[in-house]
Design a protein around this motif. Structure first.
Motif, mmCIF file in Angstrom:
data_model
loop_
_atom_site.group_PDB
_atom_site.id
_atom_site.type_symbol
_atom_site.label_atom_id
_atom_site.label_comp_id
_atom_site.label_asym_id
_atom_site.label_seq_id
_atom_site.Cartn_x
_atom_site.Cartn_y
_atom_site.Cartn_z
ATOM 1 N N PHE A 79 -68.130 56.328 43.618
ATOM 2 C CA PHE A 79 -69.343 55.951 42.886
ATOM 3 C C PHE A 79 -69.489 56.805 41.626
ATOM 4 O O PHE A 79 -69.194 57.993 41.622
ATOM 5 C CB PHE A 79 -70.586 56.152 43.758
ATOM 6 C CG PHE A 79 -71.078 54.892 44.410
ATOM 7 C CD1 PHE A 79 -71.552 53.837 43.649
ATOM 8 C CD2 PHE A 79 -71.074 54.783 45.792
ATOM 9 C CE1 PHE A 79 -72.006 52.679 44.257
ATOM 10 C CE2 PHE A 79 -71.527 53.634 46.404
ATOM 11 C CZ PHE A 79 -72.003 52.570 45.632
ATOM 12 N N THR A 80 -69.961 56.165 40.569
ATOM 13 C CA THR A 80 -70.365 56.867 39.362
ATOM 14 C C THR A 80 -71.753 56.376 38.976
ATOM 15 O O THR A 80 -72.035 55.177 39.043
ATOM 16 C CB THR A 80 -69.390 56.603 38.201
ATOM 17 O OG1 THR A 80 -68.085 57.053 38.574
ATOM 18 C CG2 THR A 80 -69.827 57.357 36.945
ATOM 19 N N PHE A 81 -72.618 57.309 38.583
ATOM 20 C CA PHE A 81 -74.000 56.977 38.251
ATOM 21 C C PHE A 81 -74.230 57.190 36.760
ATOM 22 O O PHE A 81 -73.728 58.157 36.169
ATOM 23 C CB PHE A 81 -74.967 57.860 39.054
ATOM 24 C CG PHE A 81 -74.797 57.746 40.537
ATOM 25 C CD1 PHE A 81 -75.548 56.824 41.253
ATOM 26 C CD2 PHE A 81 -73.880 58.532 41.221
ATOM 27 C CE1 PHE A 81 -75.390 56.705 42.627
ATOM 28 C CE2 PHE A 81 -73.719 58.425 42.586
ATOM 29 C CZ PHE A 81 -74.479 57.506 43.296
ATOM 30 N N ALA A 99 -75.407 52.318 39.437
ATOM 31 C CA ALA A 99 -74.436 52.992 40.294
ATOM 32 C C ALA A 99 -73.264 52.029 40.462
ATOM 33 O O ALA A 99 -73.429 50.953 41.059
ATOM 34 C CB ALA A 99 -75.044 53.349 41.640
ATOM 35 N N SER A 118 -71.973 47.068 42.352
ATOM 36 C CA SER A 118 -72.893 47.642 41.372
ATOM 37 C C SER A 118 -74.316 47.520 41.895
ATOM 38 O O SER A 118 -74.716 46.460 42.389
ATOM 39 C CB SER A 118 -72.779 46.923 40.024
ATOM 40 O OG SER A 118 -71.496 47.079 39.468
#
Length: 403
Positions: A79-81, A99, A118
């Motif tokens: 995950f990348t926020f 996210a 997403s």
């Protein structure tokens, strides 16, 4: 003799530089005497070493520097926020958060593209808000896949009525559109890159605070509809959110049974999409998109085809031109500039009409524009686009490519 040797060793050790600060121990009962240096005197104690804390900006830079590395073979889900300001012609200035996650159901399968999910939130100064989740779950060796999207939004909306002439000539009216949408499909690969499957969906639209109810032509302000359908696809894209090569052809037929909604009759919708991607040179990709939507007679106003928005005919207010049927086409050149940064230019056209017999070339609307790209996650871009059309233009900020 042995005592003489021991005395000589002690003498030599005593002459070593004092900077070493070493201690020597000799046991009197030993026949062969020895020396050693205690570890605690040469190494600092662990609890006396103060950890160094990186500056905040450095931690942010490092976080996004690592986000473009494919970690789907190491982690169950990567995950990348990201959060920041947002803007589009429909929703105005706001703030959004995302996210974005990539994962593999089989982390030993390096041939199949990773699955993606997403989770998104957005709100603006006009009172608009949106919350939703969507993604594509790809099973081992790409034998089957599940696509899904769930979203709810409340949006102050401009409205001109139905048809090309209404969008071009009517004074603008307003209302608040509350919309719930659920879509899912299951696809099974029958031959290489060719999929057949089923789809289901539900949508509920309610309009409130209309300034001009005459634009509804006597229809109600609220409709619910449930759909079931069949889907056939050919898909050789290498990565669904941001393809660099391949071909995508989709034919979707949806049936809205009267018994599972309140539209008053059975309804049908046919959607055709053809997308192609080809590498032209180093960092340069040509992408083309054709999309057509055809709705049956009796389709209520909130379910009609709506031209414009964040993906096709960018720069037009989504829904200004609305009718039963719609055809759009666009071509986009995507160029990687430096590291994470890229740019695009595109051109296209679109048309809305009640039936194919009523199609008029003179009512075809032009579209063109340019944009910047920033790769905040491996092959997942944040995009800043500025689109132009007939007597209109608009800036938008979004995630993932338009098609």
């Amino acid at each position: 003799m042995r005592r003489g040797v021991a005395a000589t060793v002690l003498l030599l050790l005593s002459l070593l530089p004092a900077v070493a600060q070493q201690r020597y121990y000799v046991r009197e009962c030993d026949t062969l005497r020895y020396t050693y240096t205690p570890l605690q005197d040469t190494l600092p104690a662990a609890d006396t070493v103060a950890p160094t804390r990186r500056p905040f900006l450095r931690r942010v830079v490092d976080y996004f520097s690592e986000s473009t590395v494919d970690k789907t073979f190491e982690k169950k889900i990567d995950f990348t926020f990201i959060a920041g300001p947002s803007f589009s012609k429909n929703t105005s200035l706001g703030i959004g958060g995302l996210a974005a996650g990539l994962y593999r159901l089989d982390r030993t399968d390096s041939v199949t593209a990773p699955s993606n999910v997403s989770i998104f939130l957005q709100a603006s100064i006009t009172g608009f808000y949106l919350i939703g989740v969507g993604g594509n779950n790809i099973f081992r060796q790409n034998r089957s896949r599940i696509g899904y999207e769930l979203s709810f939004s409340s949006q102050p909306t401009d409205y001109w009525g139905i048809g090309y002439d209404a969008g071009a000539n009517n004074p603008r009216s307003t209302f608040v559109r509350k919309h719930l949408q659920i879509n899912a499909n299951f696809m099974r690969q029958v031959v290489k890159n060719t999929f057949l499957g089923v789809a289901a969906g539900f949508e509920s639209t309610r309009g409130i605070r209309f300034t001009e109810t005459d634009y509804l032509y006597g229809q109600r302000t609220r409709y619910n509809a449930t759909s079931v359908g069949l889907v056939a696809e050919y898909d050789s894209r290498d990565f669904i959110p941001n393809p660099a090569k391949g071909l995508y052809v989709s034919l979707r037929e949806s049936w809205f049974p009267r018994a599972l909604g309140d539209c008053g009759s059975d309804l049908w919708r046919t959607e055709v999409t053809v997308d192609g991607y080809r590498k032209l040179w180093n960092g340069g990709i040509l992408a083309v998109d054709f999309h057509a939507e055809f709705n049956s007679g009796g389709t209520p106003w909130p379910m009609l085809a709506r031209l414009g928005g964040n993906y096709r005919m960018r720069g037009y207010y989504e829904g200004r031109y609305t009718d039963r049927d719609m055809i759009t086409v666009q071509a986009e050149l995507r160029q990687k500039i430096w590291r994470r940064i890229g740019c695009v230019v595109w051109g296209g056209a679109g048309n809305v009409f009640p039936t194919l017999a009523d199609f008029r070339w003179s009512q075809t609307l032009p579209n063109y524009g340019a944009g910047l790209r920033w790769e905040f996650k491996n092959r997942v871009n944040v995009r800043f686009d500025f689109g132009f059309g007939r007597k209109t233009s608009g800036f938008l900020f979004n995630v993932n490519e338009a098609f």
